[in-house]
Design an enzyme around this catalytic site. Structure first.
Site: not given
Length: 469
Positions: A171, A200, A203, A237, A322, A332, A359-361
């Site tokens: 990410d 990711d 962006y 995503n 992801h 999420h 996915h989870v930041h």
């Protein structure tokens, strides 16, 4: 007047003081540790388009956004990709080994794509094959116009006790925090040799009309690393780029045009799920945003792929995806649950060592747990300790514009060993067939500082309890 030395109150005070020192960076909950590390409160801000890290290389038709990834299943091939802007130019790559005198050429293909009101530059993909293991190679792109020279080192020959060091990033985006993450990784004294990237990338879809210029800036930003060492790509995503409101109905168009992977080498029928061998590791990349239910192409491929893994040859079985399966943040939450239900029994059966997701930041590491007993009607729905299960690590903390995930669920669930809302990267340093050392590094610390670490004991060759509580 002081208290007597034997006073139980004074003993308790000392105990509290000592515990305070021990827990000054963490809080123990029902599960593991929730870090109380305090970051400077500041908004995540994207770097402006005129930033140095986005600079276009000088010269007519100069190659830009140069990046490499593994080009076969074993590690003896490399896919070299780059973009030219003025004209297609040559798709040839000139390459030679560090101590070799003979220079060779490989020829690739060039493509372009359109997305809404954007037309890409000329995207080149050239595969170099029949390389020697554990060898430094130089390569030149831009033949015929402005040439640019880079280098890479091939991995050692596949074998059970071959040491190798991977970096972990997810990410990433292109904010000032993204730049700190990449700099932190580059200057980490442990020196990762290949990045396992859990999805990711740019962006670009966060900008009006999925502004694909931000794919170009991201490619120039990461070139300083990925032109010299392979990044193993996972689709997230933000790679979907599905935008029917502007007439864009083909998912993953920019991503698949720009980032090629060797999926056919492992019998995959799509570039979103595939496998590679590298040194003593067998790496399986899965697609959280492609169909994964029973009878789908991804399901059938994974069902046939896992039995092929020879742990006598590649003892370390690593999975990249992801969307995390075990996540105690409110962001999420449970998005990966249906995929977990489908595939977790296989992960336990084949003793996957570790699963990395994004996915989870934020950052989170699990204990070895499984939740495969649950069958909807039996009520057995709590994850249990399972030494045949992988450790699940969420490392979606690269630094993108969307900022940190700070909202955690309380109490911390029992499967969660350590969690912290900070940006950073990780290193997985495989020593031999039995041991690997893992460390997570937050951006605020010195380059050698480890905010979280763990000795991994291999699930196949050295299956002892390596839980942290």
């Amino acid at each position: 007047m002081g208290l007597p030395r034997s006073s139980p109150f004074s003993s308790m005070a000392v105990l509290v003081f000592v515990l305070g020192l021990v827990l000054n960076a963490a809080v123990l909950c029902n599960g593991g540790i929730t870090s109380t590390f305090v970051r400077k409160v500041e908004k995540t801000v994207d770097m402006p388009l005129d930033s140095d890290v986005f600079r276009v290389p000088p010269g007519y038709n100069a190659p830009q956004q140069v990046h490499i990834t593994q080009g076969d299943h074993e590690g003896k091939a490399v896919i070299v990709s780059w973009v030219t802007v003025d004209e297609p130019g040559s798709s040839k790559v000139l390459y030679w080994s560090e101590h070799g005198k003979q220079k060779k050429q490989a020829k690739g293909k060039v493509l372009t794509y359109k997305f809404y009101n954007y037309t890409s530059g000329y995207i080149h993909h050239t595969r170099i094959t029949n390389l020697k293991f554990n060898t430094k190679y130089y390569y030149v792109v831009g033949i015929g116009h402005t040439e640019r020279k880079f280098w890479f080192t091939t991995p050692p020959e596949v074998g059970p006790d071959v040491p190798y060091t991977f970096g972990l990033i997810g990410d990433l985006g292109q904010s000032f925090d993204s730049n700190r993450t990449l700099t932190h990784y580059e200057l980490n004294p442990q020196k990762g040799k290949t990045v396992l990237f859990v999805g990711d990338l740019s962006y670009a879809d966060n900008y009006p009309n999925h502004d694909n210029v931000r794919w170009d800036t991201w490619g120039r930003f990461v070139e300083r690393s990925v032109a010299y060492q392979p990044w193993i790509w996972t689709a997230g995503n933000h790679e979907i780029d599905f935008a029917p409101e502007i007439g864009e109905t083909k998912p993953f168009k920019p991503y698949t045009s720009r980032y090629h992977v060797p999926y056919k080498a492992s019998g995959s029928t799509a570039p979103f799920w595939y496998s590679i061998k590298r040194a003593s590791a067998y790496i399986i990349v899965l697609a959280s945003y492609s169909a994964y239910g029973k009878y789908t192409p991804q399901y059938k491929w994974l069902e046939e792929e896992l039995p092929k893994v020879n742990r006598s040859e590649t003892p370390w079985l690593i999975v990249l995806m992801h969307s995390p399966w075990y996540n105690s943040y409110n962001y999420h939450y449970m998005e990966g649950e249906s995929m977990r239900v489908m595939y977790e029994p296989w992960f336990v059966k084949y003793k996957v060592d570790v699963v990395f997701a994004g996915h989870v930041h934020a950052y989170e590491r699990s204990e070895r747990v499984s939740n495969i007993a649950y069958n909807v009607v039996n009520g057995i729905c709590t994850p249990v300790k399972d030494q045949s299960a992988p450790v699940y690590i969420t490392i979606g903390d690269g630094g993108n514009l969307e900022g940190l995930a700070t909202n955690m669920s309380y109490p911390q669930p029992g499967y969660s060993a350590y969690r912290e809302a900070s940006f950073g990267h990780a290193i997985l340093d495989i020593k031999n067939r039995t041991h690997a050392y893992y460390s997570w590094h937050r951006n605020q610390d010195g380059y050698a500082v480890e905010a979280d670490s763990l000795w991994f004991f291999n699930r196949y060759w050295h299956q002892i309890d390596d839980s942290t509580k």
